[in-house]
Design a protein around this motif. Structure first.
Motif, PDB file in Angstrom:
ATOM      1  N   UNK A  21     -56.182 -10.188  -4.123  1.00  0.00           N
ATOM      2  CA  UNK A  21     -57.258 -10.875  -3.483  1.00  0.00           C
ATOM      3  C   UNK A  21     -57.918 -10.416  -2.741  1.00  0.00           C
ATOM      4  N   UNK A  22     -59.240 -11.677  -2.881  1.00  0.00           N
ATOM      5  CA  UNK A  22     -60.570 -10.659  -2.031  1.00  0.00           C
ATOM      6  C   UNK A  22     -60.687 -11.936  -0.645  1.00  0.00           C
ATOM      7  N   UNK A  23     -60.667 -11.389   0.112  1.00  0.00           N
ATOM      8  CA  UNK A  23     -61.287 -12.538   1.118  1.00  0.00           C
ATOM      9  C   UNK A  23     -62.715 -12.253   0.961  1.00  0.00           C
ATOM     10  N   UNK A  24     -63.182 -13.810   1.369  1.00  0.00           N
ATOM     11  CA  UNK A  24     -63.901 -14.601   1.051  1.00  0.00           C
ATOM     12  C   UNK A  24     -65.396 -13.206   1.372  1.00  0.00           C
ATOM     13  N   UNK A  25     -66.218 -13.091   1.331  1.00  0.00           N
ATOM     14  CA  UNK A  25     -67.533 -13.087   1.882  1.00  0.00           C
ATOM     15  C   UNK A  25     -68.462 -13.752   2.211  1.00  0.00           C
ATOM     16  N   UNK A  26     -69.420 -12.934   3.746  1.00  0.00           N
ATOM     17  CA  UNK A  26     -70.051 -13.169   4.293  1.00  0.00           C
ATOM     18  C   UNK A  26     -69.862 -13.893   5.347  1.00  0.00           C
ATOM     19  N   UNK A  27     -70.838 -14.755   5.860  1.00  0.00           N
ATOM     20  CA  UNK A  27     -70.385 -15.713   7.278  1.00  0.00           C
ATOM     21  C   UNK A  27     -69.903 -17.816   6.316  1.00  0.00           C
ATOM     22  N   UNK A  28     -68.883 -18.146   6.689  1.00  0.00           N
ATOM     23  CA  UNK A  28     -67.954 -18.996   6.507  1.00  0.00           C
ATOM     24  C   UNK A  28     -68.880 -20.330   6.916  1.00  0.00           C
ATOM     25  N   UNK A  29     -69.664 -20.691   6.285  1.00  0.00           N
ATOM     26  CA  UNK A  29     -70.010 -22.236   6.700  1.00  0.00           C
ATOM     27  C   UNK A  29     -68.869 -22.449   7.428  1.00  0.00           C
ATOM     28  N   UNK A  30     -68.245 -22.860   6.464  1.00  0.00           N
ATOM     29  CA  UNK A  30     -66.406 -23.776   6.795  1.00  0.00           C
ATOM     30  C   UNK A  30     -64.972 -23.244   6.771  1.00  0.00           C
ATOM     31  N   UNK A  31     -63.991 -23.235   6.780  1.00  0.00           N
ATOM     32  CA  UNK A  31     -63.108 -22.542   6.930  1.00  0.00           C
ATOM     33  C   UNK A  31     -62.042 -22.974   5.705  1.00  0.00           C
ATOM     34  N   UNK A  32     -61.726 -22.190   5.296  1.00  0.00           N
ATOM     35  CA  UNK A  32     -60.582 -23.093   3.920  1.00  0.00           C
ATOM     36  C   UNK A  32     -60.352 -24.196   3.898  1.00  0.00           C
ATOM     37  N   UNK A  33     -59.378 -24.246   5.308  1.00  0.00           N
ATOM     38  CA  UNK A  33     -59.116 -25.346   5.417  1.00  0.00           C
ATOM     39  C   UNK A  33     -59.669 -26.537   5.207  1.00  0.00           C
ATOM     40  N   UNK A  34     -60.871 -26.255   6.536  1.00  0.00           N
ATOM     41  CA  UNK A  34     -61.585 -27.188   5.996  1.00  0.00           C
ATOM     42  C   UNK A  34     -62.090 -27.949   4.603  1.00  0.00           C
ATOM     43  N   UNK A  35     -62.455 -27.236   3.764  1.00  0.00           N
ATOM     44  CA  UNK A  35     -62.817 -27.155   2.255  1.00  0.00           C
ATOM     45  C   UNK A  35     -62.040 -28.279   1.587  1.00  0.00           C
ATOM     46  N   UNK A  36     -60.428 -27.502   2.164  1.00  0.00           N
ATOM     47  CA  UNK A  36     -58.786 -28.479   1.445  1.00  0.00           C
ATOM     48  C   UNK A  36     -59.065 -29.709   2.240  1.00  0.00           C
ATOM     49  N   UNK A  37     -59.489 -30.452   3.477  1.00  0.00           N
ATOM     50  CA  UNK A  37     -59.746 -31.470   4.005  1.00  0.00           C
ATOM     51  C   UNK A  37     -60.850 -32.233   3.719  1.00  0.00           C
ATOM     52  N   UNK A  38     -62.460 -31.655   3.360  1.00  0.00           N
ATOM     53  CA  UNK A  38     -63.555 -32.576   2.836  1.00  0.00           C
ATOM     54  C   UNK A  38     -62.728 -32.564   1.116  1.00  0.00           C
ATOM     55  N   UNK A  39     -62.102 -31.522   0.363  1.00  0.00           N
ATOM     56  CA  UNK A  39     -62.378 -31.910  -1.165  1.00  0.00           C
ATOM     57  C   UNK A  39     -61.565 -32.755  -1.065  1.00  0.00           C
ATOM     58  N   UNK A  40     -60.224 -33.479  -0.378  1.00  0.00           N
ATOM     59  CA  UNK A  40     -58.896 -34.843  -0.359  1.00  0.00           C
ATOM     60  C   UNK A  40     -60.219 -35.637  -0.124  1.00  0.00           C
TER      61      UNK A  40
END
Ligand code: WT7
Length: 672
Positions: A21-40
């Motif tokens: 597992x590798x952490x995301x690279x670079x400045x996050x525009x949104x968090x993983x949680x934000x992605x999950x919410x936006x995706x839902x």
């Protein structure tokens, strides 16, 4: 996040040393949680979601009133119908209007590294308009199909965009396909117009494309269908009065024709559901399917996925090194970056010409910001060693993309470390010719990466793993903690193909009727404990050789066209660089015996019927094949034999002649 580090890796060597597992690279525009919410949110109401995106990504001549109509069961999906727009206008003209006239739209690097052309948005607008006028002069009208068989020169994307501009559908045939395959596609689409070039250049060699087109014209009913063959000249000389090739009736010197046209052409306003292009792809039968992609939905999806999956920003130089003959070239060389007003890179040569540092040299010289290739190329370059990428300054790159097959962790790691210096996101983009653009992928700065996993669904994509037997969603994890089955999608998205040209029934039965109410990808896959998607491979008779999709039935039908071959069975075998390679078993007709020259003839027959990329690595001639008593060839057994998994052959008692198995095992061992 380290607690997630318990995946096993799929293939090979020093896999145990590679972090899972590798952490995301670079400045996050949104968090993983934000992605999950936006995706839902995006899949909760797809109509509302895509309606909003369509307004923000595209300029509409006439606005649409309803985003989505139709559904999978009826197969009548339409996006933004009634809305009118032009894709070329959106890719080019509006950027000229919005102050980007002098921005470089396209950077081309030819076979030789010093052969470079740069075209601004204004250059493109003028040249594409001239091409559209030239096509019109040759009789091309809205709705016509124009077959394009060209090398990777700037005129290729521009011819595609000229078609889009005038509402004609392009049908690009990869220039590695043979004359037979080309003829088949011209004839299937009843395409009266062919655009080609006299020659192509690759790795210092010339390819006589015009000769192949002429050979195609000599086949089936092609010459009756074709009314015009427009020929670009790879080294056009304004002053030469004769064409540098053998001119046939109906041939037109395209450069001259284009030069005589006005650089102004009013785009045709197309309905969002009008066809934009056809692209032939392999399936489980011998006849390739002409998938139809439409105007509004495809354009939106190309623009949207390029922007999001690659974190594309204004001023970026986006390099996808795929050929325009495949869907990757359509969406990510021609349409994606231009629709976003960025700069696209077009590459004619190979990764190893003049040396295996070619890609990285280009990255340095042009300051490429996103670089997109396939695992097969990465594995090839990895073999040549780290010193090639180490020589170049690749600090301009932010995102490295991979597509075409699952990437093995070793290749992922090399791409990440040796190429990306552990500073770039690797996006593993899963998609298909049918999906138009990425459907499962990580997002830079947002999604953690697991080498070999394409991670999570893209926005608006509602993936589901189905039990192949019951067709029900898999809810229980297996002993490894995986939810395993076949990958399907629950609801329509704008970029999906709408039909197979002239055969909607085939479209329905291949994609929408296998599991009622779902789009079926044809891939098996699983979700791990963290919900990451892992693609296992095709469940149909489709092979993936160096990222090229090849139907076993196509290769078999080429082989049986030889008088010496009574029956043929083709299976895939693992290959270190190509991913898979082709193994063919041919049962000889009485009176024919095996010889080196016969094997050679069969190889060249496949080259002739399909193209060099489909040639079998192994051809095993035999007097009989493992068949059931009812005469069905048991490919499962052949697959095990070529994969050296003979200890798990399973039940062979149903075979008409079980003794053939040992014979084939010995024979294959000798050939491998
Ligand atoms: C098949 C589609 C879409 C552009 C290139 C191929 C395989 C594609 C991935 C990936 C694992 C992948 C699938 C799919 N595939 N991308 N990132 N990870 N597998 O397009 O010729 O239509 O082939 O390629 O098996 O079904 P295509």
């Amino acid at each position: 996040m380290t607690s997630l580090n318990d995946q096993e890796s799929s293939k090979g060597l020093a896999a145990h040393e590679i972090p899972k597992l590798f952490d995301p690279i670079g400045k996050a525009s949104i968090s993983l949680e934000d992605y999950k919410q936006a995706h839902a949110e995006s899949i909760r109401d797809p109509s509302a979601y895509w309606s909003q995106q369509a307004k923000s990504y595209l300029d509409w001549y006439v606005p649409f009133d309803q985003a989505l109509t139709g559904d999978f069961s009826a197969g009548d999906i339409a996006w933004f119908a009634g809305g009118k727009l032009n894709v070329c206008y959106n890719a080019i003209d509006r950027h000229v209007r919005n102050g980007k006239a002098d921005q470089v739209a396209l950077v081309w690097e030819g076979d030789e590294p010093d052969d470079i052309r740069r075209l601004t948005y204004l250059d493109m607008q003028r040249k594409i308009s001239q091409i559209a006028n030239a096509l019109h002069a040759q009789g091309v009208r809205r709705g016509d199909v124009v077959t394009i068989y060209m090398p990777m020169i700037p005129e290729l994307p521009m011819t595609m965009l000229a078609c889009a501009r005038m509402g004609a559908m392009h049908s690009v045939v990869f220039a590695g396909f043979s004359s037979e395959a080309l003829a088949q596609r011209i004839s299937a689409a009843r395409s009266a117009f062919v655009v080609t070039a006299d020659l192509g250049k690759r790795g210092g060699k010339s390819i006589d494309l015009k000769g192949i087109v002429d050979a195609a014209r000599a086949k089936i009913d092609c010459e009756d269908i074709i009314t015009s063959v427009m020929v670009w000249e790879r080294f056009f000389d304004q002053d030469s009065e004769t064409a540098p090739y053998d001119m046939q009736p109906k041939d037109v010197r395209m450069d001259l024709l284009v030069a005589g046209q006005r650089p102004c052409h009013v785009p045709e306003w197309m309905d969002a559901e009008d066809g934009l292009f056809l692209l032939y792809t392999s399936g489980s039968t011998g006849t390739p399917k002409g998938l139809l992609h439409t105007t509004g939905g495809y354009a939106l999806y190309a623009a949207f996925t390029t922007k999001n999956s690659f974190a594309l920003e204004d001023g970026d130089l986006f390099a996808c090194v795929a050929d325009c003959g495949w869907i990757t070239g359509h969406t990510y060389v021609v349409y994606g970056a231009l629709l976003n007003g960025a700069t696209t890179f077009v590459f004619e040569s190979t990764p190893v010409y003049p040396d295996p540092g070619r890609y990285w040299d280009m990255v340095e010289r042009h300051k490429i910001t996103q670089f997109y290739t396939a695992p097969t190329a990465i594995r090839l370059l990895m073999r040549y060693g780290d010193h090639h990428p180490a020589k170049y300054d690749m600090s301009s790159v932010k995102v490295l993309g991979t597509v075409g097959e699952p990437i093995n962790p070793e290749a992922w790691r090399w791409y990440f470390e040796a190429v990306g210096k552990s500073k770039c996101t690797i996006v593993d983009t899963y998609w298909q010719t049918e999906t138009g653009g990425h459907i499962v992928t990580n997002f830079p700065g947002v999604t953690p990466m697991k080498p070999g996993s394409c991670t999570f669904p893209s926005y608006g994509i509602d993936t589901v793993i189905l039990d192949p037997m019951s067709g029900e969603p898999v809810t229980e994890a297996n002993e490894k903690g995986h939810k395993e089955g076949v990958l399907a999608v629950r609801q329509p998205w704008p970029g999906m193909a709408r039909t197979c040209l002239g055969d909607h029934h085939r479209f329905m039965t291949t994609y929408l009727k296998v599991y009622e109410g779902y789009y079926f990808t044809g891939d098996s896959a699983y979700l791990d404990q963290d919900g990451f998607h892992w693609i296992v491979g095709r469940v149909d008779d489709v092979l993936n050789v160096s990222g090229h999709r090849i139907g076993t039935a196509e290769v078999e039908s080429a082989l049986v066209s030889h008088a010496a071959v009574a029956q043929a069975a083709v299976v895939g075998q693992p290959h270190e660089i190509k991913g898979q390679s082709i193994a063919a078993f041919v049962m000889l007709t009485d009176g024919f015996s095996e010889s080196e020259s016969l094997i050679k003839e069969l190889r060249s027959l496949v080259r002739q019927e399909i193209g060099g990329f489909a040639q079998p690595d192994l051809i095993c001639a035999t007097q009989s094949l493992p068949m059931t008593r009812s005469g069905k060839i048991m490919r499962r057994i052949l697959r095990k034999i070529v994969c050296n998994e003979v200890e798990s052959l399973g039940d062979t008692s149903t075979l008409a002649d079980p003794s053939i198995v040992d014979e084939l095992i010995a024979k294959v061992a000798e050939l491998q």
